[in-house]
Enzyme design. Structure first.
Site, PDB file in Angstrom:
ATOM      1  N   GLY A   1       0.893  -1.198  -0.124  1.00  0.00           N
ATOM      2  CA  GLY A   1      -0.236  -0.017   0.105  1.00  0.00           C
ATOM      3  C   GLY A   1       0.970   1.148  -0.037  1.00  0.00           C
ATOM      4  O   GLY A   1       2.043   1.251  -0.189  1.00  0.00           O
ATOM      5  N   ASN A   2       0.226   2.182   0.270  1.00  0.00           N
ATOM      6  CA  ASN A   2       0.841   3.735   0.355  1.00  0.00           C
ATOM      7  C   ASN A   2       0.421   4.563   1.352  1.00  0.00           C
ATOM      8  O   ASN A   2      -0.670   4.190   1.922  1.00  0.00           O
ATOM      9  CB  ASN A   2       1.157   4.184  -1.072  1.00  0.00           C
ATOM     10  CG  ASN A   2      -0.149   4.508  -1.641  1.00  0.00           C
ATOM     11  OD1 ASN A   2      -1.013   5.327  -1.004  1.00  0.00           O
ATOM     12  ND2 ASN A   2      -0.473   3.981  -2.659  1.00  0.00           N
ATOM     13  N   ARG A   3       1.089   5.679   1.788  1.00  0.00           N
ATOM     14  CA  ARG A   3       0.710   6.558   2.660  1.00  0.00           C
ATOM     15  C   ARG A   3      -0.429   7.738   2.300  1.00  0.00           C
ATOM     16  O   ARG A   3      -0.832   8.315   2.951  1.00  0.00           O
ATOM     17  CB  ARG A   3       1.902   7.320   3.245  1.00  0.00           C
ATOM     18  CG  ARG A   3       2.876   6.427   3.827  1.00  0.00           C
ATOM     19  CD  ARG A   3       4.263   7.008   4.238  1.00  0.00           C
ATOM     20  NE  ARG A   3       4.079   8.244   4.924  1.00  0.00           N
ATOM     21  CZ  ARG A   3       5.059   9.262   4.774  1.00  0.00           C
ATOM     22  NH1 ARG A   3       6.159   8.990   4.144  1.00  0.00           N
ATOM     23  NH2 ARG A   3       4.869  10.416   5.546  1.00  0.00           N
TER      24      ARG A   3
END
Ligand code: CTP
Length: 430
Positions: A227-229
């Site tokens: 995933g990512n932020r």
């Protein structure tokens, strides 16, 4: 009742010098959603603003004056015959930097349109020369009645910002358009008016805009993902504002930091980059603009295993990855191929860092060329910038070679600058 006078917004509020805090009048109409005004008042005072609450007499049937006085630190009256020497019915409006009416009932809007001054709130509306925001809340039938529709149109013509209500559960078992948007949303829009210092334009009426936001998650096994932020805040701010500027908005949302769905926006939730590609590709041909604010994962695990990967002799020492389709580049491709209308405006985002090979802007210019979109919103990332924070800055690059700096400000202000740039590129919307 407090002993102090009521004639000025600052009177009696603790530490009420003329600092950076603005003078905000919160008007409260008599509807069940009056209790939500308490959260709005609290947000403004916590942000350092000086708040005067002016309820209508019927608002006090729902929330007591003591609550409003305690939250604002100022006295609360509904009529014009209290503290007459201080002429509060004139001064509160004259001194205000912003007036926010939440909830605004059908009756209150009708009285404002007629120019009545039969209580302190309507008198204040007549003397206010600052931005004024109405956040309506009422039953769907009342919201859709031709009298209310005409009153909303008149208020907007006069430069008042009337927020589109949310759809959803109303009092009792009813559902439909007419719900007061969440307090955070009202405060966000009102704060934008303080930053912009003008009314929200209604320049996107008749336009269909698709916005993607949030981050995608690419599953590795039933419990793990890549995933990512991305918090989704920037894309949500664009969707929220586009609706308030009159557009019909679909928000294709990946994962966010628990953001509420913006009022009056059609939200489509997706999980993976491929889900997002399908959702965007299906809707883009029907839209006048697509704004790709989502942080789409560039890669996914080549295989997703059905059971949790265990530690031990069989644990993998690497995770093979497969590239995901570039949704933005695919949209540009589809437009070139005539699969979507040539007039559809395509906006991309770029999160860039400079390095020894070039600075942020030179990388962004190359990305604009590579992706072939009409506008590229560029954020410089790193050092606590862009991700998960409420403020942002950057540049706006256009395919015609024009470039402008996006000054530091809230993500709502960034959103309004992006829509300011997008709006002239759109057709008539007919
Ligand atoms: N984007 C997309 N599909 C992807 C990856 C990105 O549509 N698979 C979109 C994003 O929504 C954003 C833009 O492309 O509007 C830029 O994304 P970014 O990650 O900054 O660019 P990349 O193409 O990944 O380039 P690089 O990682 O090489 O900087």
């Amino acid at each position: 009742m407090p002993e102090h006078t009521s004639g000025s917004i600052d009177s009696g509020s603790p530490g009420s010098g003329h600092g950076s805090g603005k003078r905000i009048v919160v008007g409260v109409g008599g509807g069940i959603a009056a209790y939500k005004s308490c959260a709005i008042i609290r947000s403004f005072t916590e942000a350092g603003h000086h708040v005067r609450v002016i309820p209508t007499a019927s608002a006090l049937e729902f929330v007591g004056a003591a609550t409003f006085e305690a939250l604002s630190g100022n006295p609360v009256h509904t009529g014009v015959f209290t503290d007459v020497p201080e002429v509060p019915h004139v001064r509160l409006g004259q001194e205000a930097d912003l007036v926010v009416i939440a909830p605004a009932t059908a009756d209150l809007m009708a009285r404002a349109v007629a120019g009545r001054a039969d209580d302190l709130l309507t008198a204040t509306l007549l003397t206010a020369r600052c931005p004024v925001v109405f956040a309506p809340a009422m039953h769907t039938e009342m919201w859709e009645h031709p009298a209310t529709v005409a009153n909303v149109a008149t208020l907007r013509e006069r430069g008042v910002t009337v927020i589109e209500p949310a759809s959803g559960r109303l009092t009792g078992k009813d559902t439909g358009a007419g719900r007061l948007p969440e307090p955070t949303e009202i405060v966000g829009l009102a704060s934008l008016l303080l930053e912009r210092a003008d009314a929200l334009p209604r320049d996107l009426v008749g336009q269909k805009i698709l916005v993607s936001a949030g981050g995608t998650r690419e599953p590795l096994d039933p419990v793990r993902f890549l995933g990512n932020r991305s918090s989704g805040k920037q894309g949500y701010a664009i969707a929220r504002l586009a609706v308030q500027r009159g557009a019909q908005v679909t928000l294709v949302s990946g994962y966010t930091a628990g953001l509420d769905a913006p009022a009056a926006v059609d939200v489509v939730e997706v999980k993976t980059a491929e889900d997002m590609r399908i959702a965007v590709a299906k809707r883009a041909p029907d839209c006048d603009a697509v704004v790709m604010a989502a942080a789409v994962a560039d890669f996914r695990p080549t295989t997703t295993v059905a059971s949790k990967i265990k530690k031990g002799p069989d644990e993998p020492d690497s995770i093979p990855l497969t590239p995901n389709a570039d949704i933005l580049a695919g949209l540009v491709q589809s437009r070139r191929a005539g699969e979507i209308d040539s007039s559809t405006v395509i906006v991309g985002f770029a999160a860039e860092t400079g390095d020894s090979g070039g600075d942020v802007l030179s990388y962004a210019r190359a990305k604009l060329q590579r992706k072939g979109c009409d506008l590229l919103v560029v954020n410089a990332v790193g050092e606590g910038k862009a991700f998960e924070v409420d403020h942002n800055d950057g540049w706006l690059l256009a395919a015609d070679g024009s470039e402008s700096a996006l000054e530091h400000g809230s993500k709502s202000l960034m959103a309004s600058r992006v829509l300011d740039a997008l709006s002239p590129l759109l057709g008539s919307g007919e």
